[in-house]
Design a protein around this motif. Structure first.
Motif, PDB file in Angstrom:
ATOM      1  N   HIS A   2       0.708  -1.276  -0.018  1.00  0.00           N
ATOM      2  CA  HIS A   2       0.121   0.053   0.080  1.00  0.00           C
ATOM      3  C   HIS A   2       0.925   1.187   0.043  1.00  0.00           C
ATOM      4  N   SER A   5       1.198   7.103   1.737  1.00  0.00           N
ATOM      5  CA  SER A   5       0.662   8.655   1.771  1.00  0.00           C
ATOM      6  C   SER A   5      -1.016   8.489   1.823  1.00  0.00           C
ATOM      7  N   SER A   7      -4.668   7.836   3.171  1.00  0.00           N
ATOM      8  CA  SER A   7      -5.188   7.624   4.355  1.00  0.00           C
ATOM      9  C   SER A   7      -6.645   7.506   4.252  1.00  0.00           C
ATOM     10  N   SER A   9     -10.559   7.549   6.288  1.00  0.00           N
ATOM     11  CA  SER A   9     -11.409   7.698   7.358  1.00  0.00           C
ATOM     12  C   SER A   9     -11.893   6.458   8.131  1.00  0.00           C
ATOM     13  N   PRO A  23      -8.304  10.100  10.589  1.00  0.00           N
ATOM     14  CA  PRO A  23      -7.491   9.243   9.601  1.00  0.00           C
ATOM     15  C   PRO A  23      -6.671   8.147   9.928  1.00  0.00           C
ATOM     16  N   SER A  24      -6.476   7.348   9.061  1.00  0.00           N
ATOM     17  CA  SER A  24      -5.845   6.007   9.289  1.00  0.00           C
ATOM     18  C   SER A  24      -5.259   5.661   8.234  1.00  0.00           C
ATOM     19  N   PRO A  25      -3.733   5.182   8.153  1.00  0.00           N
ATOM     20  CA  PRO A  25      -3.198   4.387   6.882  1.00  0.00           C
ATOM     21  C   PRO A  25      -3.803   3.329   6.197  1.00  0.00           C
ATOM     22  N   ILE A  26      -4.031   3.052   5.142  1.00  0.00           N
ATOM     23  CA  ILE A  26      -4.858   2.077   4.463  1.00  0.00           C
ATOM     24  C   ILE A  26      -4.094   0.763   4.763  1.00  0.00           C
TER      25      ILE A  26
END
Length: 187
Positions: A2, A5, A7, A9, A23-26
């Motif tokens: 992934h 950069s 992110s 919600s 927000p959270s990284p994928i």
């Protein structure tokens, strides 16, 4: 896998107990989505573990691999069986153990069994006759005691404490003592 950069919600509970969007990284979202499989595997491994302490390090690895094979086969069984009642994990392990042991008995000694008369087994060379679980538990009403020459109790006799019995089961030709006759056929 992934892009760091990117992110997404997601809903999280804050200190006050209310849901808020953060927000959270994928990659974290994907990890949380698929992490349940490992937890389920570990839970099944811990429920009926074979491992024990040993000075030989490779024994721990061996028993871990056996445990992992049993758990994986149980999980495969659960996914393959769809239309009938599934066994529990404990029932599956018990059935597997019975199938692997079949007719094996550690009490067997060198000697031969001879069929004489009407399919009656005769003891030769001091060999103790082992009885399969299927035969021992089938048609319980047919298992009636008779008297015979004293033999080692098929249920409670060990090398350290030898216990003899004059009682022999007609159906399975085993010699449990009077106190052990019922537990032998139920165990």
């Amino acid at each position: 896998m992934h892009d760091p950069s990117i992110s997404v919600s997601v809903q999280r509970t804050n200190k006050l107990g209310k849901k808020e969007t953060v927000p959270s990284p994928i990659s974290v979202v994907e990890y949380n989505k698929y992490m349940g499989g490992v937890d389920l595997f570990d839970q099944n491994m811990a429920s009926y573990s074979l491992s024990w302490k040993s000075r030989r390090w490779w024994m721990k690895i061996f028993y871990y691999l056996v445990d992992a094979c049993v758990v994986n086969s149980y999980l495969s069984y659960k996914t393959a069986i769809t239309n009938c009642k599934k066994m529990t994990h404990l029932q599956f392990r018990s059935q597997l153990a019975n199938e692997l042991m079949k007719t094996y008995s550690s009490r067997k000694r060198p000697g031969a069994l001879v069929i004489c008369g009407k399919n009656k087994l005769k003891k030769l060379g001091g060999r103790t006759i082992s009885v399969e679980n299927v035969q021992r538990k089938a048609n319980v009403g047919d298992h009636l005691p008779t008297q015979a020459k004293p033999r080692h109790c098929a249920y409670c006799s060990t090398k350290e404490t030898v216990k003899r019995s004059k009682i022999v089961c007609r159906s399975c030709n085993a010699a449990p003592c009077l106190e052990c006759f019922v537990p032998f056929h139920e165990a």
